[in-house]
Write an enzyme that holds these catalytic residues in place. Structure first.
Site, mmCIF file in Angstrom:
data_model
loop_
_atom_site.group_PDB
_atom_site.id
_atom_site.type_symbol
_atom_site.label_atom_id
_atom_site.label_comp_id
_atom_site.label_asym_id
_atom_site.label_seq_id
_atom_site.Cartn_x
_atom_site.Cartn_y
_atom_site.Cartn_z
ATOM 1 C CE LYS A 167 -11.508 -4.058 0.051
ATOM 2 N NZ LYS A 167 -10.076 -3.802 -0.203
ATOM 3 C CG PHE A 168 -13.944 -5.140 -9.755
ATOM 4 C CD1 PHE A 168 -13.398 -3.931 -10.143
ATOM 5 C CD2 PHE A 168 -13.243 -6.309 -10.034
ATOM 6 C CE1 PHE A 168 -12.179 -3.880 -10.798
ATOM 7 C CE2 PHE A 168 -12.026 -6.268 -10.685
ATOM 8 C CZ PHE A 168 -11.489 -5.051 -11.063
ATOM 9 C CG ASP A 186 -8.269 -5.876 -2.040
ATOM 10 O OD1 ASP A 186 -9.411 -6.268 -2.346
ATOM 11 O OD2 ASP A 186 -7.984 -5.397 -0.916
ATOM 12 C CG ASP A 199 -1.972 -1.140 1.098
ATOM 13 O OD1 ASP A 199 -2.300 -1.529 -0.032
ATOM 14 O OD2 ASP A 199 -2.437 -1.624 2.145
ATOM 15 C CG ASP A 256 -20.284 -0.145 -11.821
ATOM 16 O OD1 ASP A 256 -21.438 0.036 -12.276
ATOM 17 O OD2 ASP A 256 -19.410 0.731 -11.830
ATOM 18 N N PRO A 261 -23.731 -5.451 -13.390
ATOM 19 C CG PRO A 261 -25.329 -7.142 -13.053
ATOM 20 C CD PRO A 261 -25.162 -5.643 -13.048
ATOM 21 C CG ASN A 262 -22.068 -4.891 -19.702
ATOM 22 O OD1 ASN A 262 -21.935 -5.912 -20.371
ATOM 23 N ND2 ASN A 262 -21.619 -3.710 -20.112
ATOM 24 C CB THR A 263 -19.553 -2.113 -15.174
ATOM 25 O OG1 THR A 263 -20.333 -1.231 -15.981
ATOM 26 C CG2 THR A 263 -18.255 -1.420 -14.789
#
Length: 238
Positions: A63-64, A61, A12, A66, A68-70
């Site tokens: 953490k998507f 990491d 990080d 959005d 579903p398509n994105t």
């Protein structure tokens, strides 16, 4: 006897060079490194390739969460980059989580192992009163909610979840041995919690059944990061 969990060092950093410098020092010491939002925005996909060239397995990491398509498209791109482990938010729901699997599968080349796809349950920085829809919630309610999210993620065919050490035992008992559990918020017994709310020692997380332990600042900001990483490795069975 269950294998000890892998140690994942979270790189990080806000800049590329210190992340690469530390990664070089950790070669042969830990198998995994984590690239989160800050470093990814600073370094881009080239960072994944450079870490893979050092023989690290890379936990991307991001953490998507959005539509579903994105998420399908984002996981496709992350898989093409060579990430070995990815995260989506369980709160994104079933359609989104299944779209993530579709994106991963579309990107796989013959013979390549698919990246581990994990659902984030509740961030370890959040305590019982942190959930906006339940500001007066108890520790037991937060625990039960996290375990429920893990069960949903398993039903949606994800590979595992990200959870605090406080839920590992219950999730392992509920979801079985094949479900992967990754635990952030790992601290030695005498270390401060920092901005983490639900922390756990490496030994406790290992004993309860975690597969991956994520440690960032206690290693990256240590006077001797390599020695600190070795200490965390040793303390998995202390």
């Amino acid at each position: 006897m269950k294998n000890l969990p892998d140690l994942v060092v979270a790189l990080d950093f806000p800049d590329v060079q210190p992340a690469l410098d530390l990664a070089r020092r950790l070669q042969g010491v830990v198998p995994w490194v984590k690239v989160g939002l800050e470093l990814y925005l600073a370094a881009g996909k080239d960072m994944i390739a450079r870490l893979k060239d050092m023989d690290f397995r890379v936990f991307l990491d991001l953490k998507f969460m959005d539509i579903p398509n994105t998420v399908d498209a984002a996981v496709f791109q992350a898989t093409c980059m060579g990430a070995d482990m990815l995260t989506v938010h369980a709160l994104g729901g079933e359609a989104m989580c299944r779209a993530a699997q579709t994106g991963r599968d579309r990107a796989l080349l013959p013979g390549r192992m698919p990246p581990v796809l994990l659902a984030v349950t509740v961030l370890t920085s959040m305590g019982p009163g942190s959930l906006p829809w339940n500001p007066g919630g108890t520790a037991e309610e937060l625990h039960d909610f996290t375990v429920r999210l893990a069960g949903l993620a398993q039903n949606w065919n994800l590979d595992g979840v990200v959870c605090s050490g406080r839920e590992v035992r219950a999730i392992r008992a509920s979801c079985g041995d094949g479900f992967r559990l990754l635990t952030p918020g790992i601290r030695l017994p005498d270390a401060g919690a920092g901005d983490q709310s639900r922390v756990c020692t490496p030994c406790q997380a290992a004993r309860d059944g975690s597969d991956f332990l994520v440690v960032g600042r206690p290693i990256t900001q240590a006077a001797d990061p390599v020695a600190a990483a070795r200490t965390y490795l040793e303390k998995r069975e202390a």
